[in-house]
Every structure is written in structure tokens, then in C-alpha cells.
Design a protein around this motif. Structure first.
Motif, PDB file in Angstrom:
ATOM      1  N   GLY A  53       0.876  -1.213  -0.055  1.00  0.00           N
ATOM      2  CA  GLY A  53      -0.061   0.131   0.039  1.00  0.00           C
ATOM      3  C   GLY A  53       0.814   1.296  -0.183  1.00  0.00           C
ATOM      4  N   ALA A  54       2.132   0.916   0.019  1.00  0.00           N
ATOM      5  CA  ALA A  54       3.005   2.360  -0.084  1.00  0.00           C
ATOM      6  C   ALA A  54       3.043   3.108  -1.311  1.00  0.00           C
ATOM      7  N   LEU A  55       2.546   2.359  -2.391  1.00  0.00           N
ATOM      8  CA  LEU A  55       2.437   2.958  -3.854  1.00  0.00           C
ATOM      9  C   LEU A  55       0.767   2.381  -4.104  1.00  0.00           C
ATOM     10  N   GLU A  56       0.193   3.469  -4.812  1.00  0.00           N
ATOM     11  CA  GLU A  56      -0.927   2.921  -5.363  1.00  0.00           C
ATOM     12  C   GLU A  56      -0.922   2.458  -6.843  1.00  0.00           C
ATOM     13  N   SER A  57      -1.762   1.472  -7.060  1.00  0.00           N
ATOM     14  CA  SER A  57      -1.625   0.767  -8.334  1.00  0.00           C
ATOM     15  C   SER A  57      -2.559   1.602  -9.425  1.00  0.00           C
ATOM     16  N   ASP A  58      -2.052   1.585 -10.542  1.00  0.00           N
ATOM     17  CA  ASP A  58      -2.723   2.348 -11.768  1.00  0.00           C
ATOM     18  C   ASP A  58      -4.080   1.414 -12.330  1.00  0.00           C
ATOM     19  N   GLU A  59      -3.752   0.055 -12.204  1.00  0.00           N
ATOM     20  CA  GLU A  59      -4.751  -0.945 -12.853  1.00  0.00           C
ATOM     21  C   GLU A  59      -4.543  -2.253 -12.170  1.00  0.00           C
ATOM     22  N   GLY A  60      -5.582  -2.962 -12.262  1.00  0.00           N
ATOM     23  CA  GLY A  60      -5.384  -4.577 -11.961  1.00  0.00           C
ATOM     24  C   GLY A  60      -6.290  -4.882 -10.767  1.00  0.00           C
ATOM     25  N   THR A  61      -6.063  -6.062 -10.112  1.00  0.00           N
ATOM     26  CA  THR A  61      -6.872  -6.384  -9.071  1.00  0.00           C
ATOM     27  C   THR A  61      -5.830  -7.083  -7.994  1.00  0.00           C
ATOM     28  N   MET A  62      -6.108  -6.785  -6.568  1.00  0.00           N
ATOM     29  CA  MET A  62      -5.309  -7.530  -5.824  1.00  0.00           C
ATOM     30  C   MET A  62      -6.285  -8.026  -4.532  1.00  0.00           C
ATOM     31  N   VAL A  63      -6.395  -9.420  -4.582  1.00  0.00           N
ATOM     32  CA  VAL A  63      -7.236 -10.005  -3.497  1.00  0.00           C
ATOM     33  C   VAL A  63      -6.171 -10.564  -2.410  1.00  0.00           C
ATOM     34  N   PHE A  64      -6.605  -9.996  -1.084  1.00  0.00           N
ATOM     35  CA  PHE A  64      -5.819 -10.635   0.034  1.00  0.00           C
ATOM     36  C   PHE A  64      -7.022 -11.117   0.964  1.00  0.00           C
ATOM     37  N   HIS A  75      -2.262   1.419   6.460  1.00  0.00           N
ATOM     38  CA  HIS A  75      -2.495   0.957   7.845  1.00  0.00           C
ATOM     39  C   HIS A  75      -3.857   0.020   7.856  1.00  0.00           C
ATOM     40  N   LYS A  76      -4.629   0.114   6.829  1.00  0.00           N
ATOM     41  CA  LYS A  76      -5.763  -0.883   6.901  1.00  0.00           C
ATOM     42  C   LYS A  76      -5.341  -2.198   6.583  1.00  0.00           C
ATOM     43  N   ARG A  77      -4.378  -2.144   5.577  1.00  0.00           N
ATOM     44  CA  ARG A  77      -3.819  -3.479   5.358  1.00  0.00           C
ATOM     45  C   ARG A  77      -2.988  -4.129   6.197  1.00  0.00           C
TER      46      ARG A  77
END
Length: 250
Positions: A53-64, A75-77
Motif C-alpha cells: 500500500g506504499a504505492l497506489e496501483s494504476d490498474e489491476g486487482t489485488m485480492v488478499f 494501515h488498513k492492510r
């Protein structure tokens, strides 16, 4: 194989005209040590920044852990169980080694740092912190001021602080950087002891250590994952060999 704890699909990060991650796909499964390898400039640290989460992504999905965390604050991550060590984590050099880890345990419980003095009497916090220090090989250093630790010991403490948050996924970006052979060997042993207890995504240039630790690995080149699998399969992959022509990693 366990289901993916982290599933990344078509992740992109641009810096102006530079595409640092270019449609990256990655799956990290519960309980495994997963190594992310690649030549310098491949985008490994950028990808770790995106995951943390230190960098915001421009595209895509990230499921955790079943939740799409794209756009979620760092901080939420962390609260969700995703913790990054070393480049993001820092120690409180004027506090004792024990207090450093106790703060992480206290933060996880939802207590405010404003109540730190009151928390000193909470034996459960310090009992857990002491257990973590034993786990990372610093049990005998509990009362030592953190800033007086040697470099390798500070890395061990950073690992302990991160473990204090009870992460579901631990992101390690070059945990052995700057260490001599003895300290590196100690860190490999510590990380080996975590296998099966914690899920780890590891970036490390010491390939001997990587092949000792990794259950699975992925090769990242020009921001794309070109191969994933067990270490011997990835090492033998023709595309990986071509990407690492002249490198020491193959």
C-alpha cells in the motif's frame, strides 16, 4: 496446495512514461515461502510497494484473504494482516528491545500509544513480546537499548516487531542486505523456522538463501511475471535463463 492468500492479476504501476509493473500476475499460497526473483530494475520492490500500500496501483486487482485491497490504505492492510518488514518497519532506538516488540503487540490489540504507561502493567503484552524475542533469537537482549544492537540484531528485532502484529502475510524485501555471512546464516535459520507458521513473500539477492528457503518462486522481468513454480522448475525455465544471461542467479 493451499488456496491463494494473495492473488494479483494484471497489476500496473506507471511513473510517467515508465511502466514499472506491466500486467503482473502473482499468487501466494497460505503457509508457503514464495520468493520473487528478477534482475535489478525488474520492478520487484515496486510490486512490494504496491502490495503493502506504499504505492497506489494504476490498474489491476489485488485480492488478499478474500478481500480486494486495491485502494485500501497501508494501515488498513496491516490491520487486515499484511505486514512489511525492513524498508518500511523501523525500530525505536531509544527504547529497549522488549518495549519495541511490546508496542507492536499493543498496537495490534487496538490500544492507543497514549496509554503506553498504563500498558506496562499488562503482563500478557510483555509475555507475548518475550516469546517473540525468543523466537527471533533476541531473548537475552530484551532489556538492551535497541539502538545499541548490531546491524544483524536490528534486522532480527525488525522481524520481531513485524511478527508482533501477527501478520497473515509477511513481506520481506532483502532481509539479508548488508549482513555478513554469519548474520545471513542466522537470518536464514530464523526464516526457516517460520516455514509452515507464516506465509512469506520474499525478495532476496542471495540466491543460495532463496533456494534454501523458497517453497515456490516467481521470476519478474520488465514488470511481468514470466515464470512461477517450484524453485527447480523456475531455475530451469528457458525464459528465466535468457532473462538472467550473465547473472549469477542461474
Amino acid at each position: 496446495m493451499n488456496p491463494p492468500l494473495l492473488e494479483i492479476r494484471n497489476l500496473v504501476k506507471r511513473f510517467g512514461g515508465l511502466v514499472a509493473t506491466n500486467g503482473a500476475n502473482l499468487s501466494v499460497h497460505k503457509g508457503e515461502v514464495h520468493a520473487l526473483i528478477g534482475p535489478n530494475g525488474a520492478g520487484k520492490t515496486t510490486l512490494i510497494h504496491q502490495i503493502s500500500g506504499a504505492l497506489e496501483s494504476d490498474e489491476g486487482t489485488m485480492v488478499f484473504d478474500g478481500v480486494n485491497i486495491l485502494g485500501m490504505s497501508m494501515h488498513k492492510r496491516v490491520a487486515a494482516g499484511l505486514a512489511r518488514s525492513y524498508q518500511i518497519t523501523s525500530i525505536f532506538k531509544k527504547l529497549t528491545v522488549l518495549d519495541n516488540v511490546a508496542l507492536a503487540v499493543q498496537a495490534r490489540s487496538g490500544s492507543s500509544f497514549r496509554f503506553w504507561r498504563a500498558a506496562i502493567s499488562e503482563a500478557a503484552i510483555f509475555n507475548e513480546a518475550n516469546e517473540i524475542l525468543e523466537q527471533v533469537g533476541l531473548g537475552s537482549k530484551a532489556r538492551v537499548i535497541a539502538g545499541s544492537l548490531a546491524h544483524g540484531e536490528q534486522r532480527q528485532l525488525e522481524l520481531g516487531i513485524t511478527l508482533g502484529t501477527r501478520p497473515k502475510l509477511l513481506l520481506l524485501d532483502e532481509p539479508m542486505a548488508g549482513m555478513g555471512p554469519e548474520d545471513s546464516e542466522k537470518m536464514v535459520e530464523l526464516l526457516s523456522a517460520l516455514k509452515g507458521q507464516s506465509t512469506v513473500l520474499l525478495i532476496e539477492h542471495d540466491m543460495a538463501a532463496v533456494f534454501r528457503l523458497a517453497d515456490r518462486m516467481s521470476a519478474l522481468v520488465y514488470g511481468q511475471v514470466i515464470a512461477s513454480g517450484i524453485p527447480c522448475e523456475v531455475r530451469a525455465n528457458p525464459e528465466v535463463k535468457r532473462a538472467y544471461l550473465g547473472e549469477e542467479t542461474v
